[in-house]
Design an enzyme around this catalytic site. Structure first.
Site, short mmCIF file in Angstrom:
data_model
loop_
_atom_site.label_atom_id
_atom_site.label_comp_id
_atom_site.label_asym_id
_atom_site.label_seq_id
_atom_site.Cartn_x
_atom_site.Cartn_y
_atom_site.Cartn_z
N TYR A 29 0.80 -1.23 0.00
CA TYR A 29 0.00 0.00 0.00
C TYR A 29 0.84 1.28 0.00
O TYR A 29 0.41 2.29 -0.55
CB TYR A 29 -1.01 -0.02 1.16
CG TYR A 29 -2.12 -0.99 0.86
CD1 TYR A 29 -3.15 -0.64 -0.01
CD2 TYR A 29 -2.11 -2.27 1.40
CE1 TYR A 29 -4.15 -1.54 -0.33
CE2 TYR A 29 -3.10 -3.18 1.09
CZ TYR A 29 -4.13 -2.81 0.22
OH TYR A 29 -5.11 -3.69 -0.11
N GLN A 65 -16.66 -14.71 -4.51
CA GLN A 65 -18.01 -15.16 -4.24
C GLN A 65 -18.66 -15.75 -5.48
O GLN A 65 -18.11 -15.69 -6.58
CB GLN A 65 -18.81 -13.98 -3.71
CG GLN A 65 -18.12 -13.40 -2.48
CD GLN A 65 -18.69 -12.06 -2.08
OE1 GLN A 65 -19.61 -12.00 -1.31
NE2 GLN A 65 -18.15 -11.00 -2.61
N ARG A 106 -27.42 -10.01 -4.21
CA ARG A 106 -26.70 -8.74 -4.28
C ARG A 106 -26.21 -8.32 -2.89
O ARG A 106 -25.10 -7.85 -2.71
CB ARG A 106 -27.66 -7.69 -4.84
CG ARG A 106 -26.99 -6.47 -5.39
CD ARG A 106 -28.03 -5.48 -5.80
NE ARG A 106 -28.27 -5.49 -7.25
CZ ARG A 106 -29.39 -5.92 -7.80
NH1 ARG A 106 -30.37 -6.38 -7.07
NH2 ARG A 106 -29.55 -5.87 -9.10
N ASP A 164 -22.12 -0.08 -7.77
CA ASP A 164 -22.59 1.23 -7.28
C ASP A 164 -22.52 1.31 -5.76
O ASP A 164 -22.22 2.36 -5.20
CB ASP A 164 -24.01 1.49 -7.78
CG ASP A 164 -24.06 1.41 -9.30
OD1 ASP A 164 -23.57 2.34 -9.94
OD2 ASP A 164 -24.55 0.39 -9.84
N ASP A 215 -21.67 -1.62 -19.86
CA ASP A 215 -23.01 -1.89 -20.40
C ASP A 215 -23.28 -0.98 -21.61
O ASP A 215 -23.89 -1.42 -22.60
CB ASP A 215 -24.06 -1.65 -19.32
CG ASP A 215 -23.61 -2.24 -17.99
OD1 ASP A 215 -24.08 -3.32 -17.63
OD2 ASP A 215 -22.75 -1.63 -17.35
N THR A 216 -22.84 0.25 -21.52
CA THR A 216 -23.00 1.18 -22.64
C THR A 216 -22.21 0.67 -23.86
O THR A 216 -22.69 0.72 -24.99
CB THR A 216 -22.52 2.59 -22.21
OG1 THR A 216 -23.47 3.10 -21.26
CG2 THR A 216 -22.45 3.55 -23.38
N ALA A 217 -21.01 0.16 -23.60
CA ALA A 217 -20.19 -0.39 -24.71
C ALA A 217 -20.89 -1.58 -25.35
O ALA A 217 -20.91 -1.74 -26.57
CB ALA A 217 -18.82 -0.79 -24.19
N ARG A 218 -21.49 -2.41 -24.49
CA ARG A 218 -22.20 -3.59 -25.03
C ARG A 218 -23.38 -3.15 -25.90
O ARG A 218 -23.62 -3.71 -26.97
CB ARG A 218 -22.71 -4.46 -23.87
CG ARG A 218 -21.59 -5.23 -23.19
CD ARG A 218 -22.05 -5.90 -21.92
NE ARG A 218 -20.99 -6.76 -21.38
CZ ARG A 218 -20.90 -7.13 -20.12
NH1 ARG A 218 -21.79 -6.71 -19.23
NH2 ARG A 218 -19.92 -7.92 -19.72
N HIS A 261 -24.25 6.53 -30.57
CA HIS A 261 -24.35 7.29 -29.32
C HIS A 261 -25.60 6.84 -28.59
O HIS A 261 -26.72 7.21 -28.97
CB HIS A 261 -24.37 8.79 -29.61
CG HIS A 261 -23.17 9.20 -30.41
ND1 HIS A 261 -21.92 9.32 -29.86
CD2 HIS A 261 -23.03 9.45 -31.73
CE1 HIS A 261 -21.06 9.63 -30.80
NE2 HIS A 261 -21.70 9.72 -31.95
N HIS A 264 -25.15 -0.60 -12.43
CA HIS A 264 -24.41 -1.57 -13.24
C HIS A 264 -24.94 -2.93 -12.79
O HIS A 264 -24.42 -3.52 -11.84
CB HIS A 264 -22.90 -1.44 -13.01
CG HIS A 264 -22.14 -2.63 -13.56
ND1 HIS A 264 -22.09 -2.91 -14.90
CD2 HIS A 264 -21.44 -3.61 -12.95
CE1 HIS A 264 -21.38 -4.02 -15.08
NE2 HIS A 264 -20.98 -4.46 -13.92
N THR A 309 -16.01 -12.20 -16.62
CA THR A 309 -15.74 -11.26 -17.72
C THR A 309 -14.48 -10.48 -17.38
O THR A 309 -14.24 -10.17 -16.20
CB THR A 309 -16.90 -10.27 -17.92
OG1 THR A 309 -17.01 -9.44 -16.77
CG2 THR A 309 -18.22 -10.98 -18.14
#
Ligand code: NAD
Length: 318
Positions: A70, A87, A93, A128, A153-156, A173, A180, A235
């Site tokens: 560190y 996990q 969640r 988040d 997710d936006t890229a996907r 766009h 997420h 992923t």
């Protein structure tokens, strides 16, 4: 003029797992950092990864790479948090949140003890919630705590829309905002190619304009993590490239627009939590949050997404 040469950038990565090390590799081959330090509770693993990456240096850019501790976070411009308790995807969640929150409570003070000026970039899930935890535990200003959020997710979505419309995904766009995760929200009302809304662009490229098709594309985006994990366990590539884009926006002081998780004060009625929306990102971190003119349904879904995350945050006593 850039405020600082990117050759001076030091990036620390906490968590030498699949995501952390794929990101280190991506960073190396883009030549975006002069120093990359990898920190992991499993020191041997971090050492092995650093050795392997160093052996690629003759084919890449001059970069100092090592397995550190560190105290090596000192002077890092960005500290990326890619730890995980190991996990199972079937866990709820909340169970995931509890396990990784325990790790965050250990590592954030270790980082801030040595560096109070860096940007914290969180990739650990649930994203988040962990980004909010990093913000609270560090006491850093809100512009300097970011979660990779829905950049992935936006890229996907852009990739799948690019396939559907037969256009380069870099020219699509369209944004995913919110969690997420399962409650994320596609912003169809503003999606466009060449400044033309999808409804009008589809006839131009002779692709069908069918709301059901678009909803199916979204479901593929939303469930992509599970589908990939079912096939390969986890992923790592696309998220690593997304992290690299975030780092590039910061070290090159780009003012790039990306969807990342950050602290929201009042975004369409959502506040005191971290969620993804498009932001302007530069060397200071989040320079501007872009208030999208969402339609009513999108606002309602965004608020629903926020409520889900808020409950998890509350259950952790944050
Ligand atoms: P992994 O299990 O391969 O790696 C996790 C690493 O964290 C391990 O090397 C482990 O030793 C280390 N670690 C555990 N506790 C630690 C501690 N106290 N201090 C330092 N290191 C510690 O996991 P991964 O596949 O690399 O994923 C990392 C995280 O990223 C997970 O939470 C995963 O869900 C998340 N993820 C997020 C996205 C996204 O888009 N946000 C995408 C993919 C994965």
């Amino acid at each position: 003029m850039p405020k600082q040469n990117i050759a001076g950038s030091k990036v620390a990565i906490v968590g030498a797992g699949f995501v952390g090390t794929t990101f280190a590799y991506s960073l190396l081959i883009r030549g975006l950092a002069s120093q990359i330090v990898i920190i992991d509770v499993n020191k041997e693993r971090a050492e092995g990864e650093a050795m392997d990456l160093n052996h690629g240096l003759p084919f890449a850019y001059p970069t100092k790479i090592w397995a550190g501790d560190y105290h090596d976070c000192q002077d890092a411009e960005i500290v990326v948090i890619a730890v995980d308790k190991g996990q199972k995807i079937e866990q709820s969640r909340l169970e995931l949140a509890e396990g990784n929150f325990e790790i965050m409570k250990q590592i954030i003070p270790n980082i801030t003890k040595h560096n109070k000026e860096c940007i914290l970039l969180v990739v650990t899930n649930p994203l988040d919630v962990m980004t909010y935890a990093a913000l609270k535990l560090s006491g850093f200003p809100k512009n300097r705590v970011i979660g990779s959020g829905t950049i992935l997710d936006t890229a996907r979505l852009r990739y799948l829309l690019g396939e559907h419309l037969q256009v380069d995904p870099r020219n699509v766009h369209a944004y995913i905002i919110g969690e997420h995760g399962d409650s994320e929200v596609p912003v169809w009302s503003l999606a466009n190619v060449a400044g033309i809304r999808l409804k009008d662009y589809c006839p131009i490229c002779k692709a069908p304009y069918n709301l059901e098709d678009f909803n199916n594309l979204f479901l593929k985006v939303r469930d992509a993590g599970y589908e990939i994990a079912k096939r390969k366990g986890r992923t790592n590539y696309a998220v690593a490239l997304g992290l690299t884009k975030i780092v590039e926006s910061i070290v090159r002081d780009e003012n790039a627009i990306v969807t990342v998780s950050c602290f929201l004060e009042n975004y369409h009625g959502v506040g005191d939590m971290c969620l993804s929306v498009p932001v302007v990102l530069n060397r200071s971190g989040v320079k501007e949050i872009i208030n999208l003119p969402l339609d009513e349904k999108e606002i309602a879904n965004f608020q629903k997404s926020a409520n889900i995350i808020k409950r998890v945050i509350a259950s952790l006593g944050l």
